[in-house]
Scaffold this active site. Structure first.
Site, PDB file in Angstrom:
ATOM      1  N   ARG A  58     -28.407  -1.402   5.874  1.00  0.00           N
ATOM      2  CA  ARG A  58     -28.652   0.033   6.040  1.00  0.00           C
ATOM      3  C   ARG A  58     -27.473   0.733   6.699  1.00  0.00           C
ATOM      4  NH1 ARG A  58     -34.052  -1.875   6.623  1.00  0.00           N
ATOM      5  NH2 ARG A  58     -33.504  -2.432   8.745  1.00  0.00           N
ATOM      6  N   GLU A  95     -34.426 -13.111  18.995  1.00  0.00           N
ATOM      7  CA  GLU A  95     -35.630 -13.466  19.756  1.00  0.00           C
ATOM      8  C   GLU A  95     -35.875 -14.978  19.664  1.00  0.00           C
ATOM      9  OE1 GLU A  95     -40.257 -11.892  20.103  1.00  0.00           O
ATOM     10  OE2 GLU A  95     -39.022 -11.308  18.398  1.00  0.00           O
TER      11      GLU A  95
END
Lengths: 170, 170
Positions: A58, A95
């Site tokens: 993006r 994460e």
């Protein structure tokens, strides 16, 4: 036009419990899209930007439009295995586990002034890795620009000393 | 500037025996990048383009810059699972198996005039699937634009009746 009204919350994407900030409604509005690109350009006007680095995928959207607007070159930062020629890599913490991004070794000429662009600033891990890629090639980082910033994740802390700009904040 | 001189042949990428046409040297040259976007824009001037559809992920680069230049909206066509909201899908044949692309169901308003953009026309499978997505949403396809066309693969045959434009041919 209030750009923020064109960001759509999509619950449970990409996984349960996450509210995804979807920029597509903004892109679908040609006035808003132009306005966002123009806001970035005004913010870095006079900074002598030679190269816009867009982060897959993006980041390519605003990065390429901004490169066109500012008369700058465009360089992609991509995930592993997508760039065909010789690359340099940087890894960063996710994460769970690590992510890695790549840039062509010949993408930036030492001394060029570089503005990095992505759609969203979350923890700043990807952008920090991209900044390191630029610096390793001798580029001078002018700033890091994001359409959306999730301020509660403190991503700016991962980009110390950088001129970080976002157009929409949560 | 002769754009073709800025396309780099990378042998054996993504697999042995394939010569990959790398557009990065062209993107890194700001004059060439601007020139390519301007050539696309001139070619479709007066076509009343409302929306540019860019195909993941190199199609985002020229598609977004062209959307900005032409004052059009930008809509991404992506691989499966990348778009967060409700999507429609189209599958197409690959050398081995099938590929599938997606577009948001609300990405195009019926009657909008749509120009599709990708970096490379090979067999035309992906672009043909993207054209079908646009048509299913009621869009009017104005044309399909590519930076590079591999003419020996006859990709235009997969896009019958379409105004197919490429800036560089092999």
């Amino acid at each position: 036009m209030e750009l923020k009204t064109l960001i759509r919350d999509v619950p449970d994407f990409p996984k349960k419990g996450i509210i995804f900030k979807d920029i597509c409604p903004l892109l679908q509005n040609h006035t808003a899209f132009s306005q966002a690109v123009d806001q970035f350009a005004r913010r870095f006007e006079g900074s002598g930007v030679d190269v816009i680095v867009g982060i897959e995928s993006r980041g390519f959207i605003f990065g390429a439009a901004l490169a066109y607007k500012m008369g700058a070159a465009f360089v992609p930062v991509r995930k592993v295995g997508k760039l065909p020629s010789e690359v340099i890599q940087e890894s960063y913490a996710l994460e769970y586990g690590n992510g890695t991004v790549e840039m062509h070794r010949d993408a930036i000429v030492s001394g060029q002034r570089v503005l990095l662009v992505d759609d969203l600033l979350a923890t700043g891990g990807t952008m920090s890795a991209a900044v390191n890629l630029v610096k390793r090639l001798g580029g001078h980082v002018v700033g890091a620009a994001f359409l959306v910033e999730l301020t509660f994740l403190d991503g700016r802390k991962a980009l110390p000393g950088q001129d970080v700009v976002s157009l929409i904040q949560y």
